[in-house]
Scaffold this motif. Sequence first.
Motif, mmCIF file in Angstrom:
data_model
loop_
_atom_site.group_PDB
_atom_site.id
_atom_site.type_symbol
_atom_site.label_atom_id
_atom_site.label_comp_id
_atom_site.label_asym_id
_atom_site.label_seq_id
_atom_site.Cartn_x
_atom_site.Cartn_y
_atom_site.Cartn_z
ATOM 1 N N ASN A 125 -1.549 -5.911 5.943
ATOM 2 C CA ASN A 125 -2.715 -5.215 6.509
ATOM 3 C C ASN A 125 -3.154 -4.141 5.531
ATOM 4 N N ARG A 126 -4.104 -4.488 4.683
ATOM 5 C CA ARG A 126 -4.575 -3.543 3.679
ATOM 6 C C ARG A 126 -5.476 -2.483 4.314
ATOM 7 N N LEU A 127 -5.698 -1.402 3.567
ATOM 8 C CA LEU A 127 -6.655 -0.400 4.025
ATOM 9 C C LEU A 127 -7.993 -1.057 4.324
ATOM 10 N N PRO A 128 -8.688 -0.660 5.383
ATOM 11 C CA PRO A 128 -8.526 0.590 6.145
ATOM 12 C C PRO A 128 -7.642 0.494 7.384
ATOM 13 N N ALA A 129 -6.801 -0.532 7.513
ATOM 14 C CA ALA A 129 -6.024 -0.722 8.742
ATOM 15 C C ALA A 129 -5.256 0.541 9.135
ATOM 16 N N ALA A 130 -4.556 1.151 8.188
ATOM 17 C CA ALA A 130 -3.736 2.328 8.501
ATOM 18 C C ALA A 130 -4.590 3.493 8.975
ATOM 19 N N ILE A 131 -5.766 3.665 8.378
ATOM 20 C CA ILE A 131 -6.665 4.753 8.782
ATOM 21 C C ILE A 131 -7.175 4.503 10.200
ATOM 22 N N ASP A 132 -7.551 3.267 10.471
ATOM 23 C CA ASP A 132 -8.022 2.910 11.815
ATOM 24 C C ASP A 132 -6.938 3.164 12.855
ATOM 25 N N ASP A 133 -5.688 2.855 12.495
ATOM 26 C CA ASP A 133 -4.589 3.044 13.444
ATOM 27 C C ASP A 133 -4.309 4.528 13.670
ATOM 28 N N GLY A 134 -4.460 5.334 12.626
ATOM 29 C CA GLY A 134 -4.301 6.775 12.793
ATOM 30 C C GLY A 134 -5.318 7.329 13.767
ATOM 31 N N LEU A 226 5.870 2.935 -9.251
ATOM 32 C CA LEU A 226 5.854 2.720 -7.808
ATOM 33 C C LEU A 226 4.512 3.131 -7.205
ATOM 34 N N ILE A 227 3.931 4.223 -7.686
ATOM 35 C CA ILE A 227 2.601 4.626 -7.220
ATOM 36 C C ILE A 227 1.607 3.491 -7.446
ATOM 37 N N ASP A 228 1.601 2.948 -8.658
ATOM 38 C CA ASP A 228 0.678 1.875 -9.012
ATOM 39 C C ASP A 228 0.903 0.644 -8.145
ATOM 40 N N ARG A 229 2.168 0.345 -7.871
ATOM 41 C CA ARG A 229 2.490 -0.824 -7.034
ATOM 42 C C ARG A 229 2.000 -0.623 -5.612
ATOM 43 N N PHE A 230 2.226 0.561 -5.064
ATOM 44 C CA PHE A 230 1.752 0.845 -3.706
ATOM 45 C C PHE A 230 0.236 0.659 -3.609
ATOM 46 N N TRP A 231 -0.495 1.194 -4.587
ATOM 47 C CA TRP A 231 -1.955 1.058 -4.530
ATOM 48 C C TRP A 231 -2.374 -0.398 -4.697
ATOM 49 N N ARG A 232 -1.718 -1.103 -5.587
ATOM 50 C CA ARG A 232 -2.074 -2.512 -5.819
ATOM 51 C C ARG A 232 -1.876 -3.342 -4.552
ATOM 52 N N PRO A 236 -8.049 -1.995 -0.488
ATOM 53 C CA PRO A 236 -8.841 -3.116 0.033
ATOM 54 C C PRO A 236 -9.061 -4.179 -1.044
ATOM 55 N N ASP A 237 -9.096 -5.426 -0.634
ATOM 56 C CA ASP A 237 -9.292 -6.528 -1.582
ATOM 57 C C ASP A 237 -10.543 -6.301 -2.425
ATOM 58 N N GLY A 238 -10.398 -6.481 -3.730
ATOM 59 C CA GLY A 238 -11.531 -6.369 -4.636
ATOM 60 C C GLY A 238 -11.935 -4.963 -4.995
ATOM 61 N N HIS A 243 -11.830 3.865 -4.460
ATOM 62 C CA HIS A 243 -12.335 3.618 -3.108
ATOM 63 C C HIS A 243 -12.322 4.927 -2.314
ATOM 64 N N PRO A 244 -13.323 5.178 -1.459
ATOM 65 C CA PRO A 244 -13.413 6.443 -0.722
ATOM 66 C C PRO A 244 -12.169 6.793 0.097
ATOM 67 N N LEU A 245 -11.441 5.799 0.595
ATOM 68 C CA LEU A 245 -10.239 6.093 1.371
ATOM 69 C C LEU A 245 -9.067 6.509 0.487
ATOM 70 N N ILE A 246 -9.183 6.274 -0.800
ATOM 71 C CA ILE A 246 -8.108 6.567 -1.749
ATOM 72 C C ILE A 246 -8.412 7.803 -2.578
#
Length: 330
Positions: A125-134, A226-232, A236-238, A243-246
């Motif tokens: 579940n890529r962003l924005p899923a986590a933001i929506d859940d918050g 690890l930071i780079d891996r988390f973002w990758r 959001p796809d593409g 991105h504004p959420l990041i």
Amino acid sequence: MTTEAATTAAAPPYEVDECRGVLRVYSDGSIVRSDKPSFNIPVEDDGSVLWKDAVFDPVHNLQLRLYKPACPTSSSKLPIFYYIHGGGFCIGSRAWPNCQNYCFKLAKELQAVIISPDYRLAPENRLPAAIDDGFLAVKWLQSQAVAEEPDEWLTVVADFGSVFISGDSAGGNIAHNLAVKLGAGSPELAPVKVKGYVLLAPFFGGTVLTKFEAEGPKDAFLNWELIDRFWRLSKPDGETTDHPLINPFGPASPNLEELELDPILVVCGGSDLLKDRAEDYTNKLKTWGKKIEYVEFEGQQHGFFTIDPNSTPSKKLMTIIKDFITEFSV
């Protein structure tokens, strides 16, 4: 089919990404999550804090964990403090021992009701899923405030007019995005009223590295790889990390200069690769007249307050958070 082709076709999938030993992504797209947390420590439940779980999103079966002091030191209703866990949007849980232990300490030291929500994780579940859940997690609180038959375990002690939203790392990113979405005074949550935000080492990014991201210690607890891996795995796809959420100040991000915001406290360790972004975030918002403060703990790593909550810096941070709540809860 040639022998070589048959061998290739039969080759098992191989691991392409791994996060803290609890998330593994394979070449065929399959994902394996371990039931064990990456922090294998005992839960320190001495009975001084009461807790229970509640479902806030039945569609995705998402739960939050509620905490309150067993014997409050005051007869007044208690402020509400959200603690949104970290994990690069990819790992972590309200039920991990490090998260639960920190929430015990928050409830006891702050004399507050603590709400610790889960959220959907990437890469499933890529962003924005986590933001929506918050956002759903704070809307759940509103539903309790207006319910004809609310959960009295919560409502008897909680002050819905004194809410603070905090997040650790990825949770700090969620807290920022909630601050932007809700605006000053959080009118769409009425009668719930957010009084302030606490961003603990917020997980922000961008396509241009900061000086400390590029030159900071390679052996940092949260290193650049690890930071780079988390973002990758979570962006959001593409999209890029602008991105504004990041990236709050990316080319497509909303203009925060004109937005009214509630008070914000930003905290980071001096050895945390994210510190430049946290300090830059604070300085820009302060320049635009926002009520925001930045506190840096010299020599401390990412997440120092949950890794060693009894350390001197962690205790000092707890006092700073308590003072912030006291100042803005009236």
